[in-house]
Scaffold this active site. Structure first.
Site, PDB file in Angstrom:
ATOM      1  N   GLU A  24       0.816  -1.336  -0.027  1.00 44.90           N
ATOM      2  CA  GLU A  24       0.079   0.159   0.134  1.00 44.90           C
ATOM      3  C   GLU A  24       0.949   1.258  -0.130  1.00 44.90           C
ATOM      4  O   GLU A  24       0.203   2.459  -0.062  1.00 44.90           O
ATOM      5  CB  GLU A  24      -0.995  -0.151   1.243  1.00 44.90           C
ATOM      6  CG  GLU A  24      -2.011  -0.851   1.182  1.00 44.90           C
ATOM      7  CD  GLU A  24      -1.767  -2.235   1.707  1.00 44.90           C
ATOM      8  OE1 GLU A  24      -0.518  -2.585   1.823  1.00 44.90           O
ATOM      9  OE2 GLU A  24      -2.590  -2.892   2.067  1.00 44.90           O
ATOM     10  N   LYS A  79      -0.989 -11.300  23.099  1.00 44.02           N
ATOM     11  CA  LYS A  79      -1.765 -10.777  24.183  1.00 44.02           C
ATOM     12  C   LYS A  79      -1.821 -11.593  25.459  1.00 44.02           C
ATOM     13  O   LYS A  79      -2.494 -12.505  25.526  1.00 44.02           O
ATOM     14  CB  LYS A  79      -3.227 -10.294  23.734  1.00 44.02           C
ATOM     15  CG  LYS A  79      -3.076  -9.259  22.700  1.00 44.02           C
ATOM     16  CD  LYS A  79      -4.505  -9.165  21.898  1.00 44.02           C
ATOM     17  CE  LYS A  79      -4.148  -8.397  20.671  1.00 44.02           C
ATOM     18  NZ  LYS A  79      -3.866  -9.357  19.506  1.00 44.02           N
TER      19      LYS A  79
HETATM   20  P1  ADP Z   1       2.309  -9.174   2.321  1.00 45.04           P
HETATM   21  O1  ADP Z   1       1.036  -9.339   3.229  1.00 45.04           O
HETATM   22  O2  ADP Z   1       2.114  -9.715   0.933  1.00 45.04           O
HETATM   23  O3  ADP Z   1       3.664  -9.706   3.012  1.00 45.04           O
HETATM   24  P2  ADP Z   1       3.503  -6.533   2.166  1.00 45.04           P
HETATM   25  O4  ADP Z   1       4.574  -6.842   1.424  1.00 45.04           O
HETATM   26  O5  ADP Z   1       2.714  -5.326   1.775  1.00 45.04           O
HETATM   27  O6  ADP Z   1       2.508  -7.674   1.908  1.00 45.04           O
HETATM   28  O7  ADP Z   1       3.461  -6.809   3.686  1.00 45.04           O
HETATM   29  C1  ADP Z   1       3.766  -5.523   4.482  1.00 45.04           C
HETATM   30  C2  ADP Z   1       4.118  -5.786   5.883  1.00 45.04           C
HETATM   31  O8  ADP Z   1       5.125  -6.495   6.090  1.00 45.04           O
HETATM   32  C3  ADP Z   1       4.072  -4.768   6.740  1.00 45.04           C
HETATM   33  O9  ADP Z   1       2.813  -4.132   7.114  1.00 45.04           O
HETATM   34  C4  ADP Z   1       4.748  -5.082   7.895  1.00 45.04           C
HETATM   35  O10 ADP Z   1       3.946  -6.057   8.880  1.00 45.04           O
HETATM   36  C5  ADP Z   1       5.709  -6.286   7.241  1.00 45.04           C
HETATM   37  N1  ADP Z   1       7.073  -5.717   7.335  1.00 45.04           N
HETATM   38  C6  ADP Z   1       7.526  -5.100   6.135  1.00 45.04           C
HETATM   39  N2  ADP Z   1       8.866  -4.768   6.263  1.00 45.04           N
HETATM   40  C7  ADP Z   1       9.298  -5.127   7.517  1.00 45.04           C
HETATM   41  C8  ADP Z   1      10.474  -5.023   8.358  1.00 45.04           C
HETATM   42  N3  ADP Z   1      11.378  -4.522   8.018  1.00 45.04           N
HETATM   43  N4  ADP Z   1      10.049  -5.375   9.642  1.00 45.04           N
HETATM   44  C9  ADP Z   1       9.118  -6.041  10.184  1.00 45.04           C
HETATM   45  N5  ADP Z   1       7.873  -6.208   9.389  1.00 45.04           N
HETATM   46  C10 ADP Z   1       8.075  -5.825   8.050  1.00 45.04           C
END
Ligand code: ADP
Length: 542
Positions: free
Chosen positions: A330, A439
């Protein structure tokens, strides 16, 4: 009074035009799906992208139409993006690792008119074709010699299809806010949702990210995106590398440690970008074969939390600087980048790794806040955690086909679904995805923190933590680990290793050793599956 500067729409074709005119001889090297290494240049990529545009137009594809790409990272896939957007059509990246039913669902939702694909996925599409009524033609990224016999509708080999044009074509002149790319989120719950990038958002996001405290791309750099074009808009690299004239090295379908290592060495790669699971495979390969990367200087790691052990392995053992980045589909997708700000320039050792564990600070064009459940802003003290919300020129304001649903708060911020802290210096740290946080007795335990700690154990290859129902505490953490090859690991040694390094009440109630941890289509730990796998699990004595 308006300024008197030119109206110069930020259209994606400007990027490849610039690459061809300024860095025309710069190489784009790919491991082809047919096998051999393929070499081309930005100038040739542009020339062929014009042919793609011309050919699509001849097939009747018009501005706003969706053209799916279901393909690995190669020069042909790159050309197709520029060709598609060059007539004002929309590249719709389809993740081949999704379940076939999900692929059919998103192709139908997007109403794709053409599917461009690799040889690898022809059988998959043949099995699905009956369920894809909107698709009028399949273009297979190969030449006549490798084109398989297929019943796919109007199937054609990409090279033959291109040969029917002369490339004498002008890019479409459209509004910079026009749709350019469509990428569906994985949809761990419910149907996937389409994020619709514009020309403007892609160009601005790439400009912002390629700067020195970001990807730091330059014409003397050699970048290898392991992150696929089909996931999260390729972290902008399909645009930012040509924009800055960096040599682009595309690994095709071979993403195992040995293949990546070989390509990085042969092409003198200076920077690579990908998710932690990929780098885990590379590190394991190098450890086993006693190899070192001789040219790589920077590693960009994101998509899920980068474990400390990985940062230390790259930085201390291999002399490679790690940059931890965060973002989501997004957000086009990058939101924050873990560069070291001036006030931390003197940090070394563990203190530096502490900083690098954080997901970095917001890059230009991203406004961040953390709030409580009522939407009240929370302080940037590095301790208070809350819902992470963002706004910016490359952040979505709605989902494709669901435009009537308001997904922004009253300040125009999008809720990322992540829980995070932000410190006084602006560094953000993800505590967890809100649905993964454990939680326990009214307090929260970060599954990411526990996983990071567990993979520091010398015999643990990968770790995942899920919350399991507990009669007294609501939920308690269950740690699931995979042992390193030939290094058996047991519950007690893992717990002993973790003891004293976290608050007592954060300690997992149990450890389960498994042969494999399931991953999602985007290479992340599949917690949904894990929760299902352990649905009948009860803590000993609970
Ligand atoms: P998918 O659901 O396909 O994995 P995205 O690539 O859009 O879709 O995922 C985004 C999510 O991935 C973020 O909202 C977060 O939760 C996680 N994320 C991305 N980069 C990091 C990071 N460096 N550390 C922790 N979580 C991450």
């Amino acid at each position: 009074m308006l300024g008197l500067m030119q109206d110069w729409p930020l259209l994606i074709h400007r990027v490849i035009d610039h690459a061809a005119s300024q860095f025309g001889v710069q190489e784009v090297v790919s491991r082809s799906i047919e096998g051999p290494t393929h070499r081309t240049t930005y100038s040739a990529v542009r020339a062929r992208a014009l042919k793609v545009a011309q050919r699509l137009a001849r097939d009747g594809i018009r501005e706003g139409d969706r053209v799916a790409t279901l393909a690995w990272n190669t020069w042909r896939h790159l050309e197709s993006w520029y060709g598609i957007t060059g007539i004002g059509a929309v590249y719709h990246t389809v993740n081949p690792r999704l379940f076939p039913e999900q692929i059919a669902w998103i192709v139908n939702h997007a109403a794709d008119r053409v599917v461009m694909t690799d040889l690898t996925f022809v059988p998959l599409l043949e099995a699905l074709a009956d369920k894809l009524p909107t698709v009028e033609r399949y273009v297979v990224f190969t030449d006549a010699a490798h084109m398989p016999a297929t019943k796919l509708k109007n199937a054609v080999a990409y090279e033959d299809w291109l040969d029917e044009t002369d490339g004498d074509f002008r890019w479409a002149s459209i509004d910079e806010r026009s749709a350019a790319g469509l990428c569906y989120t994985s949809g761990t719950t419910g149907h996937p949702k389409g994020v619709l990038y514009s020309h403007r958002s892609n160009v601005l996001h790439s400009m912002s990210l390629c700067n020195p405290d970001g990807l730091a791309l330059a014409s003397r750099g050699v970048i290898l995106p392991v992150v696929p074009l089909f996931h999260a808009n390729s972290w902008s690299i399909a645009f930012s590398a040509p924009m800055m004239g960096s040599k682009l090295v595309m690994p095709g379908m071979k993403l195992d440690g040995a293949s990546l290592y070989q390509m990085m060495e042969e092409e003198k790669v200076t920077m690579a970008a990908g998710v932690p699971t990929v780098w885990l495979m590379l590190l394991q390969y190098m450890e086993k074969e006693k190899k070192r990367l001789s040219t790589v200087k920077r590693m960009v790691i994101g998509g899920s939390a980068c474990p400390r052990a990985m940062i230390v392995a790259f930085e201390r053992d291999h002399g490679i600087e790690v940059f931890h980045a965060w973002g989501m589909t997004e957000m086009s997708p990058v939101g924050s980048f873990g560069a070291v700000k001036a006030q931390f320039a003197d940090l070394t050792g563990e203190a530096l790794y502490d900083l690098k564990m954080k997901q970095g600070f917001a890059m230009f064009g991203v406004d961040m806040k953390i709030t409580d459940d009522s939407g009240k802003r929370l302080p940037w003290d590095g301790k208070t955690f809350g819902r992470l919300k963002v706004s910016g020129f490359a952040v979505t304001r709605g989902y494709y086909g669901l435009e009537d649903q308001n997904i922004l708060d009253d300040e125009g911020f999008f809720d990322t679904g992540d829980v995070a802290t932000i410190d006084a210096a602006g560094y953000m740290q993800i505590t967890d995805r809100s649905k993964d946080v454990i939680k326990s007795g009214g307090e929260w335990i970060s599954s990411i923190d526990l996983e990071n700690l567990a993979v520091g154990h010398p015999d643990v290859a990968e770790a995942a933590v899920i919350g399991v129902a507990h009669p007294r505490w609501d939920e308690r953490p269950l740690l699931i680990v995979v042992a390193k090859e030939g290094r058996p690991v047991d519950r007690d040694s893992v717990l002993k290793f973790m003891e004293g390094k976290i608050a007592k009440w954060w300690m997992p109630d149990d450890v389960q050793v498994v042969g494999e941890i399931p991953h999602t289509a985007t290479g992340k730990i599949n917690k949904l599956r894990l929760r299902e796998d352990f649905r009948d699990y009860h803590f000993p004595g609970a």
